[in-house]
Each structure stands twice: as structure tokens, then as C-alpha cells.
Design a protein around this motif. Structure first.
Motif, PDB file in Angstrom:
ATOM      1  N   ILE A 152      27.933 -13.723  18.634  1.00 24.45           N
ATOM      2  CA  ILE A 152      28.787 -14.099  19.938  1.00 24.45           C
ATOM      3  C   ILE A 152      28.323 -12.674  20.081  1.00 24.45           C
ATOM      4  O   ILE A 152      28.770 -13.478  21.786  1.00 24.45           O
ATOM      5  CB  ILE A 152      30.799 -13.981  19.113  1.00 24.45           C
ATOM      6  CG1 ILE A 152      30.839 -15.152  18.695  1.00 24.45           C
ATOM      7  CG2 ILE A 152      31.002 -14.012  20.447  1.00 24.45           C
ATOM      8  CD1 ILE A 152      31.813 -15.639  17.463  1.00 24.45           C
ATOM      9  N   ASN A 153      28.328 -11.969  19.698  1.00 17.76           N
ATOM     10  CA  ASN A 153      28.320 -10.369  20.729  1.00 17.76           C
ATOM     11  C   ASN A 153      26.990 -10.076  20.429  1.00 17.76           C
ATOM     12  O   ASN A 153      27.310  -8.535  20.721  1.00 17.76           O
ATOM     13  CB  ASN A 153      29.684  -9.245  20.289  1.00 17.76           C
ATOM     14  CG  ASN A 153      29.382  -8.749  18.549  1.00 17.76           C
ATOM     15  OD1 ASN A 153      28.225 -10.143  17.835  1.00 17.76           O
ATOM     16  ND2 ASN A 153      29.862  -7.944  18.232  1.00 17.76           N
ATOM     17  N   GLU A 154      26.372 -10.874  20.496  1.00 21.39           N
ATOM     18  CA  GLU A 154      25.004 -10.146  20.778  1.00 21.39           C
ATOM     19  C   GLU A 154      24.532  -9.599  21.855  1.00 21.39           C
ATOM     20  O   GLU A 154      23.548  -8.166  21.484  1.00 21.39           O
ATOM     21  CB  GLU A 154      23.432 -11.165  20.740  1.00 21.39           C
ATOM     22  CG  GLU A 154      22.473 -11.377  20.322  1.00 21.39           C
ATOM     23  CD  GLU A 154      21.655 -12.393  20.412  1.00 21.39           C
ATOM     24  OE1 GLU A 154      20.707 -12.082  21.001  1.00 21.39           O
ATOM     25  OE2 GLU A 154      21.794 -13.054  19.841  1.00 21.39           O
ATOM     26  N   LYS A 158      23.246  -5.910  21.042  1.00 24.96           N
ATOM     27  CA  LYS A 158      21.696  -4.491  21.965  1.00 24.96           C
ATOM     28  C   LYS A 158      21.998  -3.842  22.612  1.00 24.96           C
ATOM     29  O   LYS A 158      21.080  -2.977  22.912  1.00 24.96           O
ATOM     30  CB  LYS A 158      20.806  -6.461  22.548  1.00 24.96           C
ATOM     31  CG  LYS A 158      20.392  -6.985  21.654  1.00 24.96           C
ATOM     32  CD  LYS A 158      19.847  -8.007  22.236  1.00 24.96           C
ATOM     33  CE  LYS A 158      19.297  -9.426  21.939  1.00 24.96           C
ATOM     34  NZ  LYS A 158      18.749 -11.008  22.883  1.00 24.96           N
ATOM     35  N   LYS A 159      23.007  -3.385  23.403  1.00 25.04           N
ATOM     36  CA  LYS A 159      23.703  -2.985  24.775  1.00 25.04           C
ATOM     37  C   LYS A 159      23.448  -1.690  24.158  1.00 25.04           C
ATOM     38  O   LYS A 159      22.428  -0.848  23.968  1.00 25.04           O
ATOM     39  CB  LYS A 159      24.323  -3.329  25.611  1.00 25.04           C
ATOM     40  CG  LYS A 159      24.182  -2.139  26.999  1.00 25.04           C
ATOM     41  CD  LYS A 159      25.400  -2.885  28.287  1.00 25.04           C
ATOM     42  CE  LYS A 159      26.348  -2.876  27.299  1.00 25.04           C
ATOM     43  NZ  LYS A 159      27.775  -2.954  28.028  1.00 25.04           N
ATOM     44  N   ARG A 160      24.022  -1.244  23.181  1.00 24.29           N
ATOM     45  CA  ARG A 160      24.801  -0.047  22.596  1.00 24.29           C
ATOM     46  C   ARG A 160      23.774   0.626  21.159  1.00 24.29           C
ATOM     47  O   ARG A 160      23.256   1.720  21.134  1.00 24.29           O
ATOM     48  CB  ARG A 160      25.738  -0.562  22.170  1.00 24.29           C
ATOM     49  CG  ARG A 160      27.375  -0.590  22.960  1.00 24.29           C
ATOM     50  CD  ARG A 160      28.337  -1.464  22.095  1.00 24.29           C
ATOM     51  NE  ARG A 160      29.507  -1.054  22.606  1.00 24.29           N
ATOM     52  CZ  ARG A 160      30.868  -0.763  23.053  1.00 24.29           C
ATOM     53  NH1 ARG A 160      30.475   1.087  22.368  1.00 24.29           N
ATOM     54  NH2 ARG A 160      31.573  -0.397  23.859  1.00 24.29           N
ATOM     55  N   PHE A 171      31.308   2.360  17.501  1.00 25.69           N
ATOM     56  CA  PHE A 171      31.012   1.412  17.942  1.00 25.69           C
ATOM     57  C   PHE A 171      30.263   0.271  16.239  1.00 25.69           C
ATOM     58  O   PHE A 171      30.859  -0.933  15.697  1.00 25.69           O
ATOM     59  CB  PHE A 171      30.723   0.786  19.359  1.00 25.69           C
ATOM     60  CG  PHE A 171      30.937  -0.892  19.082  1.00 25.69           C
ATOM     61  CD1 PHE A 171      31.943  -1.331  19.339  1.00 25.69           C
ATOM     62  CD2 PHE A 171      29.940  -1.290  18.966  1.00 25.69           C
ATOM     63  CE1 PHE A 171      32.937  -2.948  19.494  1.00 25.69           C
ATOM     64  CE2 PHE A 171      29.707  -3.026  19.582  1.00 25.69           C
ATOM     65  CZ  PHE A 171      31.046  -3.921  19.173  1.00 25.69           C
ATOM     66  N   LEU A 172      29.153   1.042  16.720  1.00 23.19           N
ATOM     67  CA  LEU A 172      28.165  -0.116  15.678  1.00 23.19           C
ATOM     68  C   LEU A 172      28.736  -0.116  14.242  1.00 23.19           C
ATOM     69  O   LEU A 172      28.307  -0.323  13.588  1.00 23.19           O
ATOM     70  CB  LEU A 172      26.662   0.299  16.159  1.00 23.19           C
ATOM     71  CG  LEU A 172      26.493  -0.433  17.483  1.00 23.19           C
ATOM     72  CD1 LEU A 172      24.866   0.525  17.862  1.00 23.19           C
ATOM     73  CD2 LEU A 172      26.420  -1.987  17.506  1.00 23.19           C
ATOM     74  N   PHE A 179      26.539  -7.188  10.389  1.00 23.75           N
ATOM     75  CA  PHE A 179      25.194  -6.952   9.674  1.00 23.75           C
ATOM     76  C   PHE A 179      24.285  -7.646   8.059  1.00 23.75           C
ATOM     77  O   PHE A 179      25.169  -7.192   7.552  1.00 23.75           O
ATOM     78  CB  PHE A 179      24.739  -5.757  10.352  1.00 23.75           C
ATOM     79  CG  PHE A 179      24.669  -4.945  11.458  1.00 23.75           C
ATOM     80  CD1 PHE A 179      25.076  -5.874  12.724  1.00 23.75           C
ATOM     81  CD2 PHE A 179      25.565  -3.502  11.945  1.00 23.75           C
ATOM     82  CE1 PHE A 179      25.940  -5.275  13.693  1.00 23.75           C
ATOM     83  CE2 PHE A 179      25.881  -2.645  12.520  1.00 23.75           C
ATOM     84  CZ  PHE A 179      26.765  -3.861  13.936  1.00 23.75           C
ATOM     85  N   LYS A 180      24.046  -8.387   8.595  1.00 20.38           N
ATOM     86  CA  LYS A 180      22.903  -8.558   7.580  1.00 20.38           C
ATOM     87  C   LYS A 180      22.355  -7.888   6.843  1.00 20.38           C
ATOM     88  O   LYS A 180      22.527  -7.333   5.112  1.00 20.38           O
ATOM     89  CB  LYS A 180      22.272  -9.835   7.348  1.00 20.38           C
ATOM     90  CG  LYS A 180      22.902 -11.471   7.811  1.00 20.38           C
ATOM     91  CD  LYS A 180      21.919 -11.598   7.703  1.00 20.38           C
ATOM     92  CE  LYS A 180      22.394 -14.096   7.811  1.00 20.38           C
ATOM     93  NZ  LYS A 180      21.097 -14.367   8.053  1.00 20.38           N
ATOM     94  N   SER A 181      21.583  -6.745   6.868  1.00 21.94           N
ATOM     95  CA  SER A 181      20.883  -5.419   6.478  1.00 21.94           C
ATOM     96  C   SER A 181      21.383  -4.481   8.189  1.00 21.94           C
ATOM     97  O   SER A 181      20.724  -4.730   9.422  1.00 21.94           O
ATOM     98  CB  SER A 181      20.013  -5.673   6.419  1.00 21.94           C
ATOM     99  OG  SER A 181      18.702  -6.001   7.858  1.00 21.94           O
ATOM    100  N   TYR A 182      21.233  -3.220   7.993  1.00 16.37           N
ATOM    101  CA  TYR A 182      20.743  -2.649   8.870  1.00 16.37           C
ATOM    102  C   TYR A 182      21.018  -0.731   8.083  1.00 16.37           C
ATOM    103  O   TYR A 182      20.900  -0.218   7.005  1.00 16.37           O
ATOM    104  CB  TYR A 182      22.177  -2.574   9.205  1.00 16.37           C
ATOM    105  CG  TYR A 182      23.878  -1.715   9.343  1.00 16.37           C
ATOM    106  CD1 TYR A 182      23.445  -0.300   8.855  1.00 16.37           C
ATOM    107  CD2 TYR A 182      24.352  -2.132   7.896  1.00 16.37           C
ATOM    108  CE1 TYR A 182      25.074   0.437   8.957  1.00 16.37           C
ATOM    109  CE2 TYR A 182      25.771  -1.774   7.743  1.00 16.37           C
ATOM    110  CZ  TYR A 182      25.071  -0.078   7.311  1.00 16.37           C
ATOM    111  OH  TYR A 182      26.735   0.591   7.455  1.00 16.37           O
ATOM    112  N   SER A 183      20.366   0.298   9.000  1.00 19.42           N
ATOM    113  CA  SER A 183      20.231   1.080   8.598  1.00 19.42           C
ATOM    114  C   SER A 183      20.127   2.082  10.357  1.00 19.42           C
ATOM    115  O   SER A 183      19.609   1.903  10.960  1.00 19.42           O
ATOM    116  CB  SER A 183      18.790   2.214   8.430  1.00 19.42           C
ATOM    117  OG  SER A 183      18.845   4.195   8.276  1.00 19.42           O
ATOM    118  N   LEU A 184      21.724   2.929  10.242  1.00 19.72           N
ATOM    119  CA  LEU A 184      22.021   3.956  12.106  1.00 19.72           C
ATOM    120  C   LEU A 184      21.447   5.249  11.422  1.00 19.72           C
ATOM    121  O   LEU A 184      21.562   5.974  13.270  1.00 19.72           O
ATOM    122  CB  LEU A 184      23.178   3.479  11.931  1.00 19.72           C
ATOM    123  CG  LEU A 184      23.716   1.826  12.511  1.00 19.72           C
ATOM    124  CD1 LEU A 184      24.614   1.978  13.042  1.00 19.72           C
ATOM    125  CD2 LEU A 184      22.430   1.669  13.749  1.00 19.72           C
TER     126      LEU A 184
END
Length: 283
Positions: A152-154, A158-160, A171-172, A179-184
Motif C-alpha cells: 500500500i505504501n510502496e 521508496k522515496k524515504r 520512519f522506516l 518488511f520481509k527482511s531489511y538492514s538499514l
């Protein structure tokens, strides 16, 4: 009469030897000549819960290997020359000596060694051994997110993700449960090979996109959308960053200290032995 007395005395001597011999309560399960294998030798051989048939096979295999080894050893002792057996016994004794002294020195070193390495010491080692710290594979600083396609908020994600200012990071992180997986965390160096193993959509064809500085990558498979932002890249034969090789540097420093400490311990032990008259050389 005298002969009878001698026979009785010999019989008494044999009985006395048997009387004073220690009783061996161990239960033998196999024999090769005068060598025995006992139940206690195999008590930890089979793990609990092993099926009976498997247990029996394991025990039989162990017994057969033991017997074969004893027979080979017996054959070797009978057939090897006395000179060769003397050489082997010297090697065995030397190995025992080395094993004991190494273990003892390691215990002494462990009690005394200083394992703290400050920044100045680390930098000195890094600068003196730069050829050692050349990379043999690529390193990447990057961040990534895996989300379901058509979320819904794709667009907002992407922008952020691309902009990634302080507010975007917060926010992220706050919606990371989506998220299914992530590393920020894009401040640490990671092997490129580890990234391709973790993110299955990367392959030999698109991997080169991973090795472009400041590159934004967007990939899809049948279910998911993968967003990757490359912050920095180091290539093969580049000098590895000091923070990346910090564990190796620390180990180099500690190993050097260990060698120096061992030399000092050996000197001190010998010096004390001479002082206490435990050790002297005859002229």
C-alpha cells in the motif's frame, strides 16, 4: 626333604603374589593376546536413543577396529628393527614433552596476557602491514529492504529509502515490522558474496550493479520487491579499512605478546631453577 621345602616355598610365593595383586573388576568384551577391551572403554560410544541395531553395528565396528589396530601394532613391534623402535619412542617422548609444556605455558600466558589493544597500537600494526590487509574480494556498504510487491505504501517507502534523512530513518525503522527482511545500517562493510547469498534475487548478471558506488537497485521476483542503495564499494586489492580488519589486528598484537611472554617465562623458569639449584650444568 629339602626339595619338598623349596616346592612349598615357591607355591607360597606364587599364592602371595596372587593375594597382593589388585583385583580387576572391569568386564572384558574382547581380547587380543594379553590386551583386553573393557565395557568401560565403550560406555560413551553410542548416543542415547540410538536404535538397537545401529548400536550393535557401531559397537561391533569399534571392536573390530580395535582388534585390527592391536594386531597391527603387535606385528609392527615384532617386525620393526630395534633401532627404528628406539627412534619412534624418542619421537613419542618428544611429542609428550611438547604437549605438556605447550599446555602449561598456554595456561601461564592466559593468566598473565594483556588482551587490550588501544587505537594507537592498532594503527601502528595496520600501517606497518598494509600489504597483508589487501582485499581478496569486494566489500560493500549498503542498505536494503524487501517488501511484498504492490504494498500500500510502496511509493512512500521508496522515496524515504532513497532520500534517507534522519526523519526517513526513524520512519522506516518504525514500520520495519512490514518488511520481509531489511538492514538499514549502511555504515558497516560487508562482503559482496555474503550479500548475494542473503538476497536471492541477486545473481551473476546483476551482481555488477551491486559494485557501483551510490547506485540504487530495484529488483523483483514473483512475490517481492527488493530495494538496495549502495553507499560505498571497495574492490579486490584495495586496502581493507582499518575498522574492518580490527579483529585481525588485535589477534596479531596479542599473538606477538604471547610469543614475547613465553620467551620471558622460559627465561624466568630456567633462571629460578638455577637459583634454587634445581638445574645445573656439570663442567
Amino acid at each position: 626333604m629339602r626339595q619338598l621345602f623349596i616346592i612349598i616355598l615357591l607355591a607360597f610365593t606364587v599364592m602371595s603374589c596372587d593375594f597382593f595383586k589388585e583385583a580387576d573388576d572391569r568386564i572384558p568384551i574382547a581380547r587380543v593376546d594379553e590386551m583386553y577391551l573393557y565395557e568401560e572403554d565403550i560406555k560413551d560410544l553410542v548416543a542415547k536413543g540410538t536404535p538397537p541395531n545401529d548400536s550393535l553395528q557401531m559397537v561391533n565396528s569399534f571392536i573390530n577396529r580395535w582388534a585390527t589396530q592391536q594386531l597391527l601394532l603387535d606385528g609392527a613391534e615384532r617386525n620393526l628393527s630395534e633401532e627404528k623402535q628406539i627412534d619412534f619412542n624418542k619421537l613419542i617422548q618428544q611429542y609428550k614433552n611438547d604437549l605438556y609444556t605447550k599446555t602449561y605455558l598456554e595456561a601461564l600466558v592466559k593468566k598473565s596476557i594483556d588482551t587490550f589493544v588501544n587505537n594507537a597500537q592498532a594503527t601502528a600494526v595496520y600501517e606497518a602491514n598494509q600489504e597483508t590487509f589487501k582485499l581478496n574480494e569486494e566489500l560493500v556498504k549498503f542498505r536494503y529492504i524487501t517488501i511484498s510487491q504492490n504494498a500500500i505504501n510502496e511509493d512512500d517507502i521508496k522515496k524515504r529509502f532513497k532520500r534517507f534523512n534522519t526523519a526517513d530513518k526513524r520512519f522506516l525503522d518504525s514500520i520495519s515490522v512490514q518488511f520481509k527482511s531489511y538492514s538499514l545500517n549502511d555504515s558497516i562493510w560487508i562482503k559482496a558474496s555474503q550479500i548475494t547469498e542473503k538476497i536471492r534475487v541477486l545473481n551473476s548478471e546483476n551482481k555488477k550493479e551491486l559494485l557501483k558506488k551510490s547506485n540504487f537497485i530495484q529488483l523483483k521476483d514473483s512475490l517481492d520487491l527488493y530495494l538496495m542503495q549502495i553507499k560505498d564499494v571497495l574492490y579486490q586489492n584495495d586496502l581493507a579499512p582499518q575498522e574492518y580488519v580490527k579483529p585481525t589486528i588485535k589477534q596479531i598484537v596479542i599473538n606477538k605478546r604471547k610469543l614475547e611472554l613465553i620467551k620471558q617465562l622460559e627465561k624466568d623458569i630456567t633462571k629460578d631453577a638455577i637459583k634454587n639449584k634445581q638445574f645445573e650444568v656439570y663442567k
